[in-house]
Motif scaffolding. Sequence first.
Motif, PDB file in Angstrom:
ATOM      1  N   ASN A   1      24.012   5.749 -62.081  1.00 24.02           N
ATOM      2  CA  ASN A   1      23.817   5.221 -61.021  1.00 24.02           C
ATOM      3  C   ASN A   1      22.187   4.822 -60.774  1.00 24.02           C
ATOM      4  OD1 ASN A   1      25.734   7.518 -60.274  1.00 24.02           O
ATOM      5  ND2 ASN A   1      26.500   5.629 -59.696  1.00 24.02           N
ATOM      6  N   PRO A   2      21.738   3.867 -61.574  1.00 23.58           N
ATOM      7  CA  PRO A   2      20.260   3.362 -61.495  1.00 23.58           C
ATOM      8  C   PRO A   2      19.849   2.723 -60.116  1.00 23.58           C
ATOM      9  CG  PRO A   2      21.419   2.147 -63.192  1.00 23.58           C
ATOM     10  CD  PRO A   2      22.375   3.171 -62.771  1.00 23.58           C
ATOM     11  N   VAL A   3      21.096   1.824 -59.386  1.00 26.49           N
ATOM     12  CA  VAL A   3      20.665   1.179 -58.361  1.00 26.49           C
ATOM     13  C   VAL A   3      20.607   2.596 -57.077  1.00 26.49           C
ATOM     14  CG1 VAL A   3      21.844  -0.240 -56.688  1.00 26.49           C
ATOM     15  CG2 VAL A   3      21.915  -0.796 -58.946  1.00 26.49           C
ATOM     16  N   GLN A   4      21.000   3.545 -57.374  1.00 25.75           N
ATOM     17  CA  GLN A   4      21.052   4.479 -56.248  1.00 25.75           C
ATOM     18  C   GLN A   4      19.553   5.376 -56.149  1.00 25.75           C
ATOM     19  OE1 GLN A   4      24.063   2.769 -55.239  1.00 25.75           O
ATOM     20  NE2 GLN A   4      23.759   4.353 -53.788  1.00 25.75           N
ATOM     21  N   VAL A   5      19.100   5.333 -57.378  1.00 27.06           N
ATOM     22  CA  VAL A   5      17.960   6.124 -57.704  1.00 27.06           C
ATOM     23  C   VAL A   5      16.727   5.190 -58.254  1.00 27.06           C
ATOM     24  CG1 VAL A   5      16.987   8.166 -58.855  1.00 27.06           C
ATOM     25  CG2 VAL A   5      19.595   8.165 -58.297  1.00 27.06           C
ATOM     26  N   LYS A   6      15.637   5.653 -57.343  1.00 28.81           N
ATOM     27  CA  LYS A   6      14.441   4.727 -58.014  1.00 28.81           C
ATOM     28  C   LYS A   6      13.235   5.858 -58.068  1.00 28.81           C
ATOM     29  CE  LYS A   6      15.870   0.651 -57.418  1.00 28.81           C
ATOM     30  NZ  LYS A   6      16.542  -0.080 -58.917  1.00 28.81           N
ATOM     31  N   VAL A   7      12.578   5.666 -59.268  1.00 27.09           N
ATOM     32  CA  VAL A   7      11.494   6.626 -59.401  1.00 27.09           C
ATOM     33  C   VAL A   7      10.056   5.848 -59.177  1.00 27.09           C
ATOM     34  CG1 VAL A   7      10.404   8.084 -61.170  1.00 27.09           C
ATOM     35  CG2 VAL A   7      12.876   7.864 -61.088  1.00 27.09           C
ATOM     36  N   LEU A   8       9.124   6.379 -58.394  1.00 29.55           N
ATOM     37  CA  LEU A   8       7.647   5.690 -58.227  1.00 29.55           C
ATOM     38  C   LEU A   8       7.002   6.560 -58.583  1.00 29.55           C
ATOM     39  CD1 LEU A   8       8.343   4.907 -54.480  1.00 29.55           C
ATOM     40  CD2 LEU A   8       8.607   3.306 -56.429  1.00 29.55           C
ATOM     41  N   SER A   9       5.814   6.027 -59.485  1.00 26.27           N
ATOM     42  CA  SER A   9       4.687   6.617 -60.150  1.00 26.27           C
ATOM     43  C   SER A   9       3.448   6.195 -59.409  1.00 26.27           C
ATOM     44  CB  SER A   9       4.687   6.392 -61.753  1.00 26.27           C
ATOM     45  OG  SER A   9       4.496   5.120 -61.857  1.00 26.27           O
ATOM     46  N   ASP A  10       2.456   6.852 -59.638  1.00 22.86           N
ATOM     47  CA  ASP A  10       0.765   6.468 -58.877  1.00 22.86           C
ATOM     48  C   ASP A  10       0.706   5.099 -59.231  1.00 22.86           C
ATOM     49  OD1 ASP A  10      -1.154   8.193 -57.544  1.00 22.86           O
ATOM     50  OD2 ASP A  10      -2.068   6.985 -59.448  1.00 22.86           O
ATOM     51  N   GLY A  11       0.127   4.522 -57.888  1.00 25.25           N
ATOM     52  CA  GLY A  11      -0.013   3.200 -57.992  1.00 25.25           C
ATOM     53  C   GLY A  11       0.869   2.189 -57.721  1.00 25.25           C
ATOM     54  N   GLN A  12       2.342   2.499 -57.766  1.00 28.06           N
ATOM     55  CA  GLN A  12       3.298   1.567 -57.600  1.00 28.06           C
ATOM     56  C   GLN A  12       3.620   1.392 -55.953  1.00 28.06           C
ATOM     57  OE1 GLN A  12       6.652   3.468 -59.980  1.00 28.06           O
ATOM     58  NE2 GLN A  12       6.689   1.459 -60.995  1.00 28.06           N
ATOM     59  N   VAL A  13       3.848   0.471 -55.575  1.00 30.79           N
ATOM     60  CA  VAL A  13       4.348   0.173 -54.246  1.00 30.79           C
ATOM     61  C   VAL A  13       5.868   0.829 -53.878  1.00 30.79           C
ATOM     62  CG1 VAL A  13       4.486  -1.839 -52.513  1.00 30.79           C
ATOM     63  CG2 VAL A  13       2.860  -1.816 -54.336  1.00 30.79           C
ATOM     64  N   ALA A  14       5.711   1.357 -52.744  1.00 28.22           N
ATOM     65  CA  ALA A  14       6.898   1.930 -52.141  1.00 28.22           C
ATOM     66  C   ALA A  14       7.766   0.709 -51.620  1.00 28.22           C
ATOM     67  CB  ALA A  14       6.601   2.794 -51.184  1.00 28.22           C
ATOM     68  N   PRO A  15       9.377   0.682 -51.840  1.00 25.17           N
ATOM     69  CA  PRO A  15      10.105  -0.164 -51.288  1.00 25.17           C
ATOM     70  C   PRO A  15       9.839  -0.530 -49.872  1.00 25.17           C
ATOM     71  CG  PRO A  15      11.320   1.419 -52.476  1.00 25.17           C
ATOM     72  CD  PRO A  15      10.125   2.160 -52.288  1.00 25.17           C
ATOM     73  N   ALA A  16       9.787  -1.701 -49.124  1.00 28.58           N
ATOM     74  CA  ALA A  16       9.405  -2.411 -47.800  1.00 28.58           C
ATOM     75  C   ALA A  16      10.482  -2.484 -47.145  1.00 28.58           C
ATOM     76  CB  ALA A  16       8.494  -3.332 -47.869  1.00 28.58           C
ATOM     77  N   ARG A  17      11.669  -1.695 -47.361  1.00 28.02           N
ATOM     78  CA  ARG A  17      12.940  -1.834 -46.620  1.00 28.02           C
ATOM     79  C   ARG A  17      12.704  -0.761 -45.260  1.00 28.02           C
ATOM     80  NH1 ARG A  17      16.708  -4.362 -49.906  1.00 28.02           N
ATOM     81  NH2 ARG A  17      18.178  -4.065 -48.114  1.00 28.02           N
ATOM     82  N   ALA A  18      13.399  -1.607 -44.222  1.00 30.95           N
ATOM     83  CA  ALA A  18      13.555  -0.850 -43.155  1.00 30.95           C
ATOM     84  C   ALA A  18      14.544   0.131 -42.974  1.00 30.95           C
ATOM     85  CB  ALA A  18      13.860  -2.003 -41.842  1.00 30.95           C
ATOM     86  N   ALA A  19      14.675   1.060 -42.525  1.00 33.51           N
ATOM     87  CA  ALA A  19      15.656   2.035 -42.175  1.00 33.51           C
ATOM     88  C   ALA A  19      16.659   1.782 -41.643  1.00 33.51           C
ATOM     89  CB  ALA A  19      14.992   3.534 -41.811  1.00 33.51           C
ATOM     90  N   PHE A  20      17.924   2.119 -42.206  1.00 36.81           N
ATOM     91  CA  PHE A  20      19.162   1.600 -41.453  1.00 36.81           C
ATOM     92  C   PHE A  20      19.598   2.373 -40.021  1.00 36.81           C
ATOM     93  CE2 PHE A  20      23.802   1.912 -41.035  1.00 36.81           C
ATOM     94  CZ  PHE A  20      24.025   0.400 -40.920  1.00 36.81           C
ATOM     95  N   GLY A  21      19.898   1.682 -39.100  1.00 36.22           N
ATOM     96  CA  GLY A  21      20.455   2.392 -37.974  1.00 36.22           C
ATOM     97  C   GLY A  21      19.159   3.265 -37.201  1.00 36.22           C
ATOM     98  N   GLY A  22      18.003   2.869 -37.432  1.00 35.13           N
ATOM     99  CA  GLY A  22      16.796   3.542 -36.684  1.00 35.13           C
ATOM    100  C   GLY A  22      16.311   4.616 -37.119  1.00 35.13           C
ATOM    101  N   GLY A  23      16.862   4.764 -38.327  1.00 30.39           N
ATOM    102  CA  GLY A  23      16.102   5.926 -39.096  1.00 30.39           C
ATOM    103  C   GLY A  23      14.525   6.077 -39.604  1.00 30.39           C
ATOM    104  N   LEU A  24      14.324   6.831 -40.416  1.00 34.51           N
ATOM    105  CA  LEU A  24      12.849   6.766 -40.993  1.00 34.51           C
ATOM    106  C   LEU A  24      12.768   5.972 -42.223  1.00 34.51           C
ATOM    107  CD1 LEU A  24      11.831  10.313 -40.121  1.00 34.51           C
ATOM    108  CD2 LEU A  24      11.132   8.189 -38.938  1.00 34.51           C
ATOM    109  N   SER A  25      11.958   4.839 -42.573  1.00 28.67           N
ATOM    110  CA  SER A  25      11.915   4.291 -43.915  1.00 28.67           C
ATOM    111  C   SER A  25      11.261   5.291 -44.627  1.00 28.67           C
ATOM    112  CB  SER A  25      10.978   3.175 -43.554  1.00 28.67           C
ATOM    113  OG  SER A  25       9.586   3.394 -43.395  1.00 28.67           O
ATOM    114  N   VAL A  26      11.358   4.575 -46.090  1.00 32.33           N
ATOM    115  CA  VAL A  26      10.598   5.483 -47.258  1.00 32.33           C
ATOM    116  C   VAL A  26       9.101   5.631 -46.936  1.00 32.33           C
ATOM    117  CG1 VAL A  26       9.897   5.153 -49.697  1.00 32.33           C
ATOM    118  CG2 VAL A  26      12.207   4.678 -49.018  1.00 32.33           C
ATOM    119  N   LYS A  27       8.506   4.647 -46.230  1.00 34.22           N
ATOM    120  CA  LYS A  27       6.992   4.805 -46.046  1.00 34.22           C
ATOM    121  C   LYS A  27       6.788   5.975 -45.108  1.00 34.22           C
ATOM    122  CE  LYS A  27       5.802  -0.013 -47.190  1.00 34.22           C
ATOM    123  NZ  LYS A  27       5.233  -1.132 -46.720  1.00 34.22           N
ATOM    124  N   ASP A  28       7.819   5.990 -43.919  1.00 32.37           N
ATOM    125  CA  ASP A  28       7.614   6.896 -42.821  1.00 32.37           C
ATOM    126  C   ASP A  28       7.637   8.224 -43.599  1.00 32.37           C
ATOM    127  OD1 ASP A  28       7.407   5.100 -40.925  1.00 32.37           O
ATOM    128  OD2 ASP A  28       9.463   5.214 -40.537  1.00 32.37           O
TER     129      ASP A  28
END
Length: 141
Positions: A53-80
């Motif tokens: 399920n590669p769409v369901q899982v993303k791997v980030l390494s040093d220097g990459q930019v985190a997804p800028a997606r808002a959290a659904f339903g008022g939750g916390l975003s990846v950045k949060d």
Amino acid sequence: DHTQTYLTYNFPNQPAGTTVDFTGWVPPGETPNPYNTCDAERVSGTGFNSITNPVQVKVLSDGQVAPARAAFGGGLSVKDFLKGYKDQNGNPIELIDSNGVIHLPDPQTQAIILFELGVTDTRSSAYDLQDMVILATIKPV
């Protein structure tokens, strides 16, 4: 402030070239916590991993930019989650800067793994990749 569960697992030594497969799992009957808007009733007993399920899982390494997606339903975003990350001793770790760039404490051995456990449609507002966030450290022997 949000609650995070810290679990540590140390794999026994593995031969060179070993592939590690992480799976995010929604246990049957699990009730979502207030900071996770995953629809556990709909996906109960479902696991998503980086191989099938590669769409369901993303791997980030040093220097990459985190997804800028808002959290659904008022939750916390990846950045949060990454701004408020703490190590197992409760000490804060700054994993992300104000531009969303990932800064790992040990960039040679660490990665951040993001899971979306509720939806597979990347265009959906519920596709926010914050249902489970793992800081993985894999050190060669």
